[in-house]
Design a protein around this motif. Structure first.
Motif, PDB file in Angstrom:
ATOM      1  N   ARG A  79       6.076   3.245   0.536  1.00  0.00           N
ATOM      2  CA  ARG A  79       4.730   3.395   1.155  1.00  0.00           C
ATOM      3  C   ARG A  79       4.566   2.545   2.250  1.00  0.00           C
ATOM      4  NH1 ARG A  79       0.154   5.868  -1.507  1.00  0.00           N
ATOM      5  NH2 ARG A  79      -1.188   4.163  -0.866  1.00  0.00           N
ATOM      6  N   SER A 131       3.291  -0.214   4.853  1.00  0.00           N
ATOM      7  CA  SER A 131       2.411  -1.486   4.679  1.00  0.00           C
ATOM      8  C   SER A 131       1.799  -2.176   5.776  1.00  0.00           C
ATOM      9  CB  SER A 131       3.553  -2.386   3.912  1.00  0.00           C
ATOM     10  OG  SER A 131       4.525  -2.607   5.177  1.00  0.00           O
ATOM     11  N   LYS A 173      -8.071  -0.770   3.722  1.00  0.00           N
ATOM     12  CA  LYS A 173      -8.406  -1.411   2.284  1.00  0.00           C
ATOM     13  C   LYS A 173      -7.970  -0.566   0.857  1.00  0.00           C
ATOM     14  CE  LYS A 173     -11.931  -4.617   3.895  1.00  0.00           C
ATOM     15  NZ  LYS A 173     -13.368  -5.069   3.585  1.00  0.00           N
ATOM     16  N   GLU A 174      -8.255   0.782   1.224  1.00  0.00           N
ATOM     17  CA  GLU A 174      -8.098   1.552   0.107  1.00  0.00           C
ATOM     18  C   GLU A 174      -6.675   1.911  -0.149  1.00  0.00           C
ATOM     19  OE1 GLU A 174      -8.494   6.143  -0.873  1.00  0.00           O
ATOM     20  OE2 GLU A 174      -9.586   5.677   0.769  1.00  0.00           O
ATOM     21  N   ASN A 175      -5.829   1.763   0.862  1.00  0.00           N
ATOM     22  CA  ASN A 175      -4.307   2.152   0.815  1.00  0.00           C
ATOM     23  C   ASN A 175      -3.367   0.737   0.770  1.00  0.00           C
ATOM     24  OD1 ASN A 175      -3.652   5.218   0.987  1.00  0.00           O
ATOM     25  ND2 ASN A 175      -5.403   4.689   2.401  1.00  0.00           N
ATOM     26  N   LYS A 176      -4.132  -0.485   0.923  1.00  0.00           N
ATOM     27  CA  LYS A 176      -3.471  -1.827   1.058  1.00  0.00           C
ATOM     28  C   LYS A 176      -2.408  -1.839   2.263  1.00  0.00           C
ATOM     29  CE  LYS A 176      -4.006  -2.601  -3.923  1.00  0.00           C
ATOM     30  NZ  LYS A 176      -5.066  -1.457  -4.222  1.00  0.00           N
ATOM     31  N   VAL A 177      -3.059  -1.581   3.239  1.00  0.00           N
ATOM     32  CA  VAL A 177      -2.240  -1.770   4.526  1.00  0.00           C
ATOM     33  C   VAL A 177      -2.805  -2.472   5.480  1.00  0.00           C
ATOM     34  CG1 VAL A 177      -1.428  -0.217   6.540  1.00  0.00           C
ATOM     35  CG2 VAL A 177      -1.374   0.733   4.317  1.00  0.00           C
ATOM     36  N   TRP A 178      -1.870  -3.387   5.925  1.00  0.00           N
ATOM     37  CA  TRP A 178      -2.419  -4.457   7.060  1.00  0.00           C
ATOM     38  C   TRP A 178      -2.421  -3.628   8.352  1.00  0.00           C
ATOM     39  CZ3 TRP A 178      -3.894  -8.870   5.215  1.00  0.00           C
ATOM     40  CH2 TRP A 178      -3.185  -9.545   4.293  1.00  0.00           C
ATOM     41  N   ASP A 209     -10.450  -8.886   6.232  1.00  0.00           N
ATOM     42  CA  ASP A 209      -9.667  -8.890   5.103  1.00  0.00           C
ATOM     43  C   ASP A 209      -8.191  -8.101   5.355  1.00  0.00           C
ATOM     44  OD1 ASP A 209     -11.733  -9.846   3.932  1.00  0.00           O
ATOM     45  OD2 ASP A 209     -12.511  -7.994   3.120  1.00  0.00           O
ATOM     46  N   VAL A 210      -7.957  -7.435   6.455  1.00  0.00           N
ATOM     47  CA  VAL A 210      -6.931  -6.519   6.455  1.00  0.00           C
ATOM     48  C   VAL A 210      -6.329  -6.594   8.054  1.00  0.00           C
ATOM     49  CG1 VAL A 210      -7.438  -4.945   4.710  1.00  0.00           C
ATOM     50  CG2 VAL A 210      -8.345  -4.363   7.062  1.00  0.00           C
ATOM     51  N   ASN A 227      -7.160 -12.243  10.191  1.00  0.00           N
ATOM     52  CA  ASN A 227      -6.844 -12.486   8.694  1.00  0.00           C
ATOM     53  C   ASN A 227      -6.052 -13.800   8.712  1.00  0.00           C
ATOM     54  OD1 ASN A 227      -4.540 -12.347   6.606  1.00  0.00           O
ATOM     55  ND2 ASN A 227      -6.418 -11.227   5.849  1.00  0.00           N
TER      56      ASN A 227
END
Length: 402
Positions: free
Chosen positions: A166, A168, A196-201, A229-230, A254
């Motif tokens: 996936r 990133s 945030k939902e998909n944990k992507v920078w 946060d991201v 961040n």
């Protein structure tokens, strides 16, 4: 020993370099080339910034190694800029690092946070560092559209559903280089929630933050609550203060990403020349009237160019921001492709533009036009282009003149 180096295998020939080589050869032969290809500001930096550079350069202590992350004063100045301009609070110690332009910052960030085989989402078309900085670092690129419409969001969701591993990291660049497209705060709000939902920078390139037109200021992704946060955002002094050759930029946001970038940079460089850092403080902390004056000047150039090129028979959409226009090829000549059309303009109209295919396969059919010549030269370019179009049998308005 004959085998090509590993990273060189992943770097195709730089398409734009072919046109640049032709331009240099034409100038060497004495031709007067109107260069609208490279985004190289033709305006000088503010006088007080140059004065500060010279003042500090006179100090014997100013010529040693500097601070890789930027001297405290320059990081504080950038934090203050974000507070004034965007209402964003930044900690100069943990959320700001100086870079040698946004280009180096993005490349060093790629080195810092990318593992071989990572998947990075990057816009297509886009500025080459947005893709090749990560390719050099060993990543795989999955393209997403540049235009921020519903197709963009569908592409993001497909990438997360069907890409292994996936993705990133996501690169965004608004105002866009090369397309000059812009977004509003609602777009960034949706993007932060998605990340945030998909944990992507998210890495946001905001190099053209101050080149906006028609009274519609650009926005920063960090204005979104919780964006830090991201997200990290890159800015540059190159266009805002006409300091392109000084190589000064910043990354902010961040803390974890900033710490990684700072650590990598500590191994790679000793920071910009101290007098340049001091002059950058003078630019960010000093009078800002030059920023507004430059903005109005570029806006006037935009209006002159769009009008004059239109009268010459080539309709160009009016950009809302940046120092570029993203122009579709004249329909009658679209079969040439962007590279050949750019060569034709250089050879037969003495006008240099950047072929869109150099910014990704989705850039085919377009050229990027930089507003880096004065109004008189833009009108001359339009006259040259009109003659070329007429020589190719392209109809131009007979009652108007460029």
């Amino acid at each position: 020993m004959s085998e090509e180096f590993y990273r060189m295998k992943r770097l195709p020939p730089y398409v734009i370099a072919e046109v640049n080589g032709m331009r240099a050869a034409a100038r060497a032969a004495g031709k007067d080339i109107i260069d609208l290809g490279m985004g190289n500001p033709d305006l000088p930096p503010p006088a007080h910034v140059i004065d500060k550079l010279c003042e500090v350069a006179q100090k014997p202590s100013a010529h040693g190694y500097s601070a890789s992350k930027g001297i405290p004063g320059v990081r504080k100045a950038q934090a203050n800029y974000y507070g004034r301009r965007f209402g964003v609070e930044l900690d100069p110690e943990t959320e700001v690092v100086m870079t040698m332009g946004s280009k180096e910052g993005l490349a060093s960030m790629a080195t810092a946070i990318t593992s071989p085989g990572d998947v990075v989402l990057a816009p297509n078309p886009s500025y080459p560092i947005h893709t090749f900085g990560f390719i050099i670092a060993g990543a795989t690129i999955r393209s997403v559209p540049t235009t921020p419409d519903e197709r963009y969001w569908e592409s993001l969701d497909r990438a997360m559903a069907f890409t292994v591993p996936r993705p990133s990291i996501l690169i965004v660049n608004y105002p866009s280089n090369p397309t000059a497209e812009t977004v509003d705060l609602a777009f960034y709000e949706r993007l932060v929630a998605w990340a945030k939902e998909n944990k992507v920078w998210i890495l946001s390139d905001l190099a053209y933050s101050e080149l906006y037109y028609d009274g519609k200021p650009t926005v920063s992704i960090l204005q979104v609550p919780g964006a830090k946060d991201v997200a990290v955002e890159f800015t540059s002094m190159s266009k805002t203060f006409s300091m392109a050759g000084w190589r000064v930029g910043f990354a902010v946001g961040n803390q974890r990403l900033i710490a990684a970038l700072t650590r990598v940079k500590s191994y790679l460089d000793y920071g910009a020349f101290t007098p340049i850092q001091a002059a950058t403080c003078a630019a960010l902390n000093g009078p800002q009237d030059i920023v507004e004056a430059n903005r109005l000047l570029y806006q006037k150039r935009r209006d002159v160019m769009v009008d004059a090129f239109g009268r010459a028979g080539w309709d160009i959409p009016s950009p809302r921001a940046s120092m570029f226009a993203w122009a579709p090829l004249p329909p009658a000549l679209a079969h040439m492709g962007s590279l050949e059309f750019s060569k034709q303009l250089l050879t037969h109209a003495d006008v240099a533009v950047a072929p869109g295919v150099g910014y990704g396969e989705d850039g085919e059919g377009f050229v990027r036009i930089a507003m880096v010549e004065n109004e008189q030269r833009l009108r001359q370019a339009a006259r040259n282009i009109k003659r070329y179009l007429q020589s190719m049998g392209v109809n131009t308005p007979s009652t108007k003149s460029a």
